[in-house]
Design an enzyme around this catalytic site. Structure first.
Site, PDB file in Angstrom:
ATOM      1  CB  SER A 218      -0.948  -0.039   1.204  1.00  0.00           C
ATOM      2  OG  SER A 218      -2.013   0.847   1.036  1.00  0.00           O
ATOM      3  CD  GLU A 334      -5.729  -4.344  -3.393  1.00  0.00           C
ATOM      4  OE1 GLU A 334      -5.929  -3.771  -2.297  1.00  0.00           O
ATOM      5  OE2 GLU A 334      -4.663  -4.929  -3.669  1.00  0.00           O
ATOM      6  CG  HIS A 438      -5.740  -2.425   0.723  1.00  0.00           C
ATOM      7  ND1 HIS A 438      -4.888  -2.433  -0.356  1.00  0.00           N
ATOM      8  CD2 HIS A 438      -5.282  -1.443   1.545  1.00  0.00           C
ATOM      9  CE1 HIS A 438      -3.968  -1.498  -0.205  1.00  0.00           C
ATOM     10  NE2 HIS A 438      -4.183  -0.892   0.944  1.00  0.00           N
TER      11      HIS A 438
END
Length: 532
Positions: A218, A334, A438
């Site tokens: 990320s 995600e 995610h």
């Protein structure tokens, strides 16, 4: 960036139960760094751990909002047995567990894990940057623990870097006082300073300073792409791993310095500071509290002319980035169709309305490659589109450009294995996600399932982790993820016929099924940028 798809449950009590296997027990022999001697510990498996090593001077007082400065040397042996403080941040993500020694502006520390027999060797090195949207996170989080990678023959390093207003505030007066005529990007400069520290010191830990792979998830992945692009650090990198994110928009786009400075002026004015001296004199807690206001809490990466000399897309398109192998990919969930449809039922009519609301005249092009003619297709296409809007598209763009101009193989993955149910879910817990949300891959990839006691891991989860970590470890060692007993992972440098490794209980490479979608998104973004 650990964002909306993260857990939003109050599971802090469960998360705080995460305890690492192999507790520290025995003092470790001294290691002499360039700044002074340190002593760590050896865990029950033989891994040597050195925690809380300062790599730069505390960025406090007059050093607040300056590039990292050299750390003051010491002569007495420093005990590197506890994680340093985490950088200033608000508690915004419920899945973050910290083993750090509190929170402070004085936070520029890193941690090193080495195999038992590392001394005197030249082992491959992994430097891992944590995620958290550049507003939260810490190198002490158990999911990033380096002991498991050390058992694979790798020297592992995690790095703290400044966050939020402390790490990314730009301001005209800061630019004017800078010897580089730049401001903002202090968090990224911290990472670059840590890489310089690794170059200078990692041999003393048994690591090879010329064989350093940087990785992250990320915001950590975005950081990897930024470090590859920066003239300050790209020469220090031998390989790169990007998990969900790149500094290529639209997730966390870099902005021109003037735009970042404008936001900084607004922030300083809101705090009532009439000079840099007054701004630096405001207590850190007060600065942090001000960032909670939505209108004041945005501190983007700046194209400052020093750390970044141009948009990263231009750097990669021209082949000016680090010319190294890249392992890169994203997760299957995600984002979610629920967010895209704003809570509406997954009907074709609701899906089309949502796409037209978002894309206007370009909606027909989107609907052709993200079709939604049934509820099942709406869920699949809606999840893919939401994932791309959030972070998957920028990751694809990074892979495409590096594949074309990076001069080395690019290995692409699509991580699809969902987490298992929680061990003791709260009464209001939602059902487990159907896909890999995610950040779900971190513990699997770094071999750290056992550090997370929230989820009821199964033998299948451990098998997935063994495969994924083996791929990552092989890549760190050789620049190629392939190895004995693993499904073949072909390089996929560019084009519509490349193969992508789908990581799941049954992993395997397959032709890139997302290419047409991403080409459409790329053309739309390019057209919009041309209109600005």
């Amino acid at each position: 960036m650990q964002a909306s798809s993260r857990m939003t449950l109050s599971v802090a009590a469960l998360l705080l139960a995460a305890i690492l296997p192999g507790c520290a027990s025995t003092p470790d022999p001294l290691v002499r760094t360039a700044s002074g001697p340190i002593q760590g510990t050896i865990d029950s498996t033989g891994v040597r751990m050195y925690k809380g090593i300062p790599y730069a001077a505390p960025p406090v007082g007059d050093l607040r909002w300056r590039e990292p400065q050299p750390v003051k040397s010491w002569t007495a042996t420093r005990q590197a047995t506890a994680f340093g403080p985490r950088c200033m941040q608000r508690p915004v993500f419920s899945d973050m567990v910290f083993r750090s020694n509190g929170m402070s502006e004085d936070c520029l520390y890193l941690n090193v894990w080495t195999p038992a027999d590392a001394v005197g060797k030249k082992l491959p090195v992994l430097v891992y940057f944590f995620g958290g949207g550049f507003i939260a996170g810490d190198g002490s989080e158990p999911r990033y623990d380096g002991a498991s990678m050390a058992r694979k023959g790798i020297v592992a390093v995690t790095v703290n870097y400044r966050l939020g207003a402390f790490g990314f505030l730009a301001h005209p007066e800061l630019t004017a006082e800078s010897p580089h005529h730049a401001s903002g990007d202090y968090g990224l400069l911290d990472q670059a300073a840590a890489l310089q520290w690794v170059k200078q010191n990692i041999a003393a830990f048994g690591g090879d300073p010329d064989h350093v792979t940087i990785g992250g998830e990320s915001a950590g992945s975005i950081s990897v792409s930024a470090q590859m692009a920066s003239p300050l650090s790209r020469g220090l990198i031998a390989g790169a791993i990007g998990e969900s994110g790149a500094l290529m928009g639209p997730t966390l786009p870099a902005v021109p310095l003037a735009a970042a400075e404008s936001l900084g002026v607004k922030f300083a004015t809101a705090l009532g500071a009439k000079s840099l001296a007054e701004l630096r004199a405001i207590p850190a807690d007060s600065v942090l509290a001000a960032t909670a206001k939505p209108e004041l809490g945005r501190f983007p990466v700046a194209i400052d002319g020093y750390f970044l000399t141009e948009p990263t897309v231009e750097t990669f398109a021209a082949g000016r980035q680090a010319q190294v192998p890249l392992l890169v990919g994203w997760n299957s969930q995600e984002g979610s169709w629920e967010g895209l449809l704003r809570g509406a039922d997954p009907t074709p009519a609701n899906y089309e309305a949502a796409v037209r609301r978002i894309y206007g005249d370009a909606a027909d092009a989107i609907l052709r490659v993200y079709p939604g003619s049934s509820p099942e297709q709406v869920k699949a296409s809606g999840t893919a589109l939401a994932s791309d809007q959030f972070i998957a598209f920028s990751t694809w763009k990074w892979a495409e450009l590096q594949g074309k101009t990076g001069g080395h193989p690019v290995y692409r993955y699509y991580y699809a294995h969902p987490r298992p149910p929680m061990r003791n879910p709260p009464a209001d817990a939602p059902p487990p996600a159907e896909g890999a949300v995610h950040s779900a891959e971190i513990e699997y990839a770094l071999g750290n399932l056992d550090t997370n006691h929230v989820f009821a891991w199964t033998p299948a989860d451990h098998r997935v982790s063994q495969v994924v970590q083996a791929y990552f470890a092989n890549f760190i060692k050789t620049g190629n993820p392939n190895g004995s007993g693993l499904p073949e992972w072909p390089a996929a440098n560019s084009g519509d016929t490349v193969e992508v490794m789908r990581l799941d209980v049954q992993s395997g490479a397959r032709p890139d099924w997302t290419h047409a979608q991403h080409v459409v998104l790329d053309s739309l973004l390019t057209a919009r940028q041309a209109q600005r």
